[in-house]
Design a protein around this motif. Structure first.
Motif, PDB file in Angstrom:
ATOM      1  N   ALA A 172      -9.687 -29.784  70.541  1.00 15.97           N
ATOM      2  CA  ALA A 172      -9.894 -30.688  69.408  1.00 15.97           C
ATOM      3  C   ALA A 172      -9.107 -31.972  69.599  1.00 15.97           C
ATOM      4  CB  ALA A 172      -9.467 -29.999  68.121  1.00 15.97           C
ATOM      5  N   VAL A 204     -17.561 -29.137  65.948  1.00 17.09           N
ATOM      6  CA  VAL A 204     -16.981 -28.065  66.751  1.00 17.09           C
ATOM      7  C   VAL A 204     -18.085 -27.099  67.153  1.00 17.09           C
ATOM      8  CG1 VAL A 204     -15.402 -26.102  66.769  1.00 17.09           C
ATOM      9  CG2 VAL A 204     -14.716 -28.251  65.677  1.00 17.09           C
ATOM     10  N   TYR A 217     -17.359 -24.540  69.861  1.00 17.55           N
ATOM     11  CA  TYR A 217     -16.822 -23.331  70.480  1.00 17.55           C
ATOM     12  C   TYR A 217     -15.331 -23.231  70.160  1.00 17.55           C
ATOM     13  CZ  TYR A 217     -16.119 -19.907  74.306  1.00 17.55           C
ATOM     14  OH  TYR A 217     -15.831 -18.801  75.051  1.00 17.55           O
ATOM     15  N   LYS A 218     -14.927 -22.093  69.611  1.00 16.68           N
ATOM     16  CA  LYS A 218     -13.525 -21.855  69.273  1.00 16.68           C
ATOM     17  C   LYS A 218     -12.987 -20.732  70.146  1.00 16.68           C
ATOM     18  CE  LYS A 218     -14.248 -23.050  64.386  1.00 16.68           C
ATOM     19  NZ  LYS A 218     -14.138 -22.566  62.987  1.00 16.68           N
ATOM     20  N   ASN A 270      -6.491 -20.666  69.755  1.00 16.81           N
ATOM     21  CA  ASN A 270      -6.075 -21.746  68.861  1.00 16.81           C
ATOM     22  C   ASN A 270      -6.757 -23.071  69.181  1.00 16.81           C
ATOM     23  OD1 ASN A 270      -4.195 -20.027  67.549  1.00 16.81           O
ATOM     24  ND2 ASN A 270      -2.700 -20.385  69.193  1.00 16.81           N
ATOM     25  N   GLU A 285     -10.182 -25.623  69.769  1.00 16.62           N
ATOM     26  CA  GLU A 285     -11.551 -25.874  69.329  1.00 16.62           C
ATOM     27  C   GLU A 285     -12.207 -26.879  70.265  1.00 16.62           C
ATOM     28  OE1 GLU A 285     -11.298 -27.222  65.309  1.00 16.62           O
ATOM     29  OE2 GLU A 285     -11.091 -25.187  64.494  1.00 16.62           O
ATOM     30  N   GLU A 305     -12.986 -15.600  70.271  1.00 17.45           N
ATOM     31  CA  GLU A 305     -13.910 -16.700  70.531  1.00 17.45           C
ATOM     32  C   GLU A 305     -15.035 -16.685  69.504  1.00 17.45           C
ATOM     33  OE1 GLU A 305     -16.262 -16.404  74.145  1.00 17.45           O
ATOM     34  OE2 GLU A 305     -15.635 -14.324  74.401  1.00 17.45           O
ATOM     35  N   THR A 339     -20.236 -21.692  67.239  1.00 15.21           N
ATOM     36  CA  THR A 339     -20.807 -22.168  65.977  1.00 15.21           C
ATOM     37  C   THR A 339     -22.279 -22.538  66.174  1.00 15.21           C
ATOM     38  OG1 THR A 339     -20.308 -24.508  66.330  1.00 15.21           O
ATOM     39  CG2 THR A 339     -18.530 -23.119  65.449  1.00 15.21           C
TER      40      THR A 339
END
Length: 636
Positions: free
Chosen positions: A19, A28, A30-31, A34, A36, A507, A510
């Motif tokens: 991020a 966003v 793909y996470k 911690n 993004e 993981e 989105t």
């Protein structure tokens, strides 16, 4: 470890991955843990992953003469082309990019937790990043923004590239630090050897192949024809004319010549070949085996090689090198002793293979360093080396050795003589071979090097099928077992650590994840248009490859220092018909190096998508580091 660093270097083009990397708003997608990753971040990951995969495939298949467009066509949408029956190229690259992002995120978080700081070299590279980028862009007649667009598509900011370059450097440098701190104990090496003894040990053995041809059955028609000819001969009793007599004499001379040729190239029956093999299996020394093989062979070149003890010998052979499971199992039986023999019947190649075991070589020994000067023996138009040529070679070798003995008698002095006189490919390096392992060189050369009485500074002359070698023993090199196993264990430990860094990271993909990709076509089109301004005939493939090379130059100034490599493994020989023929013609060229040739492949081999299975694909995209190059001559 090599595969991991291949992935790290593949991410030379990795741009935004966390991020805040992008200068523009982007949802966003793909996470991971911690971190993004926005759509823009993942688009850069997508492009860099495609570049790495495409580049490896391009050069891998180019070696086989295969057009890369038969594997993946960059002028067509990737989601319309399949890697296999279930996965499109777009999906494969998307998954590859996501996996790489997760792996890097895990290492990056570990580095942050450890308060890791980049070294001065990496930092200096980052400080001059903009200048380097401008230089490369200018060299391609582009502005900075044009260059970024041609490489990554729309919405690529300089800040994004700089931030992601720093991210990548931290990831690479931290992994490199972990690698250098790895400890591999003697107990680790011993345990690995005991568990993998069969694959690490080598064997020396002699072999001879007796080929045969099955007798063709006579047909009823041939028998009738033969009977008629015999009857005609009986009733024909007329005196031959002078002309007929002359013709008969000519025919007799021709028949004699043909008979002589037939004797030279005598074809055995199956019974004769078996009898030959069984007789050979009754001898139990190298001298007796060679003597009988010399008696049996009709190949003139092979006969010459018997004089050097090399024609029947396969030294330093691994378990898989024979290509015959029954033979390998017999050779690597713990009960094997010097002089043991066996006969293997190869019905496919219509031959009997006689094997005589000499020695099983365990890898726990020290390699050696040696220098040599090759005085090459030149063959005549009949591929023969005359006695006069051998006399010349011997005289020249004696002269070189005497010049050394009359001088300073140092390693440096010998190296200079090698640069001046050696016909080997390593002459420019002073004739040096480092970390030579057993079976790596032709037998006489190898025997001299590994003589138990050998000590630093020893000199001598060695004759091989390729000429005379003026030898200089430098000293003891690395332990072969340690130098072979240590990198393997280091790979395993580093790969385990890399996997552990990200294994527990959560993981989430989105809805925006589906927006990733699709820019390759635009990049190719832009590159094509730019290339056509310089040269109308530039191909799309050529342009994108050239651009990739440029980016690598920009992004990588500090590369992971090359690890100390283990001694080069000798090419393993097989006992197939082709290998047997190769051994027979070994002396045709004065090259002591036996390089394994790539199998011949054609476009037809890969026209069907199912042939490009995932295993072959992964081999291409995780290409191993090339072994250190060795000289063209002397190495077996």
């Amino acid at each position: 470890m090599k595969r991991f660093f291949a992935a790290l270097l593949a991410a030379m083009l990795v741009l935004t991955m966390f991020a805040g990397c992008s200068a523009k708003e982007s949802p966003v997608a793909y996470k991971v843990g911690n971190m993004e990753f926005t759509v823009e971040d993942m688009n850069y990951m997508y492009v860099s992953s495609f570049n790495e995969i495409y580049n490896n495939l391009y050069y891998t298949y180019a070696n086989y003469g295969i057009d890369i467009s038969t594997i993946v066509d960059i002028t067509k949408p990737l989601d319309e082309q399949m890697v296999n029956e279930t996965t499109s190229w777009h999906q494969y690259i998307l998954d590859y990019a996501a996996n790489t992002a997760k792996t890097f995120a895990g290492i990056y978080e570990k580095a942050i937790e450890a308060n890791f700081v980049l070294g001065e070299e990496y930092q200096a590279d980052l400080d001059t990043f903009e200048e380097q980028l401008d230089e490369v862009a200018a060299s391609n007649e582009m502005t900075r923004d044009e260059y970024l667009y041609y490489m990554y598509g729309e919405n690529v900011s300089l800040d994004t590239v700089k931030k992601m370059t720093e991210f990548r450097y931290i990831t690479m440098a931290y992994a490199q630090q972990y690698e250098t701190e790895l400890e591999i104990s003697d107990e680790d090496i011993k345990a690995y050897y005991e568990a993998n003894k069969q694959s690490l040990d080598k064997v020396d053995f002699r072999y001879y192949t007796s080929y045969y041809e099955e007798a063709a059955e006579e047909t009823a028609e041939e028998e009738t024809e033969k009977s008629s000819e015999e009857t005609a001969e009986e009733v024909t009793e007329e005196e031959p004319t002078e002309e007929a007599t002359s013709e008969e004499e000519t025919a007799e001379e021709t028949t004699e010549e043909t008979t002589e040729e037939a004797e030279k190239e005598k074809v055995l029956t199956q019974e004769e070949a078996k009898a030959q093999a069984d007789t050979l299996a009754e001898v139990h020394t190298a001298e007796e085996f060679n003597a009988l093989a010399l008696e049996y062979t009709t190949d003139e070149i092979q006969k010459k090689l018997f004089g050097y003890g090399d024609a029947t010998l396969l030294a330093g052979s691994g378990y898989d090198s024979t290509g015959i499971e029954e033979v390998s199992k017999w050779l690597f039986d713990e009960a094997r002793q010097y002089g043991d023999t066996m006969v293997y019947h190869d019905e496919e190649y219509k031959s009997y293979l006689t094997i005589m075991f000499e020695e099983r070589v365990e890898p726990d020994y020290n390699c050696i360093d040696v220098r040599h000067i090759l005085v090459k023996a030149e063959a005549d138009e009949n591929e023969d080396i005359s006695d006069e040529e051998w006399e010349r070679v011997k005289a020249e070798a004696d002269e070189i050795l005497n010049a050394y003995l009359a001088g300073e008698q140092t390693e440096e002095a010998f190296g200079e003589l090698a640069k001046e006189h050696s016909d080997d490919g390593n002459a420019a390096q002073g004739g040096i071979y480092e970390n030579v392992n057993k079976g790596m060189m032709v037998s006489n050369f190898d025997d001299w090097c590994f003589d138990s009485s050998r000590k630093p500074g020893d000199t001598g002359l060695v004759i091989t099928p390729f000429g005379m070698h003026v030898m200089y023993f430098v000293g003891i090199g690395d332990n072969y077992l340690e130098s072979t196993v240590k990198p393997i264990l280091a790979d395993e430990k580093l790969n385990t650590w890399v996997a552990d860094c990200s294994v527990n990271l959560t993981e989430e993909k989105t809805e925006a994840f589906d927006e990733i990709g699709g820019m390759i076509d635009d990049i190719v089109l832009a590159a094509q248009e730019k290339g056509s301004e310089k040269e109308k005939d530039d191909s799309k493939t050529g342009v994108i490859i050239a651009m990739l090379v440029v980016v690598i130059i920009v992004c990588v100034v500090i590369i992971i220092k090359k690890k100390t490599e283990k001694p080069a493994e000798p090419a393993e020989e097989t006992l197939s018909e082709e290998a047997t023929e190769e051994a027979a013609s070994e002396g045709e060229e004065a090259e002591l190096s036996e390089e394994e040739e790539l199998p011949e492949a054609t476009d037809e081999d890969l026209t069907e998508e199912e042939l490009f299975a995932e295993e072959a694909f992964e081999e291409a995209v995780t290409e191993e580091e090339p072994a250190e190059e060795t000289s063209e001559e002397t190495e077996k």
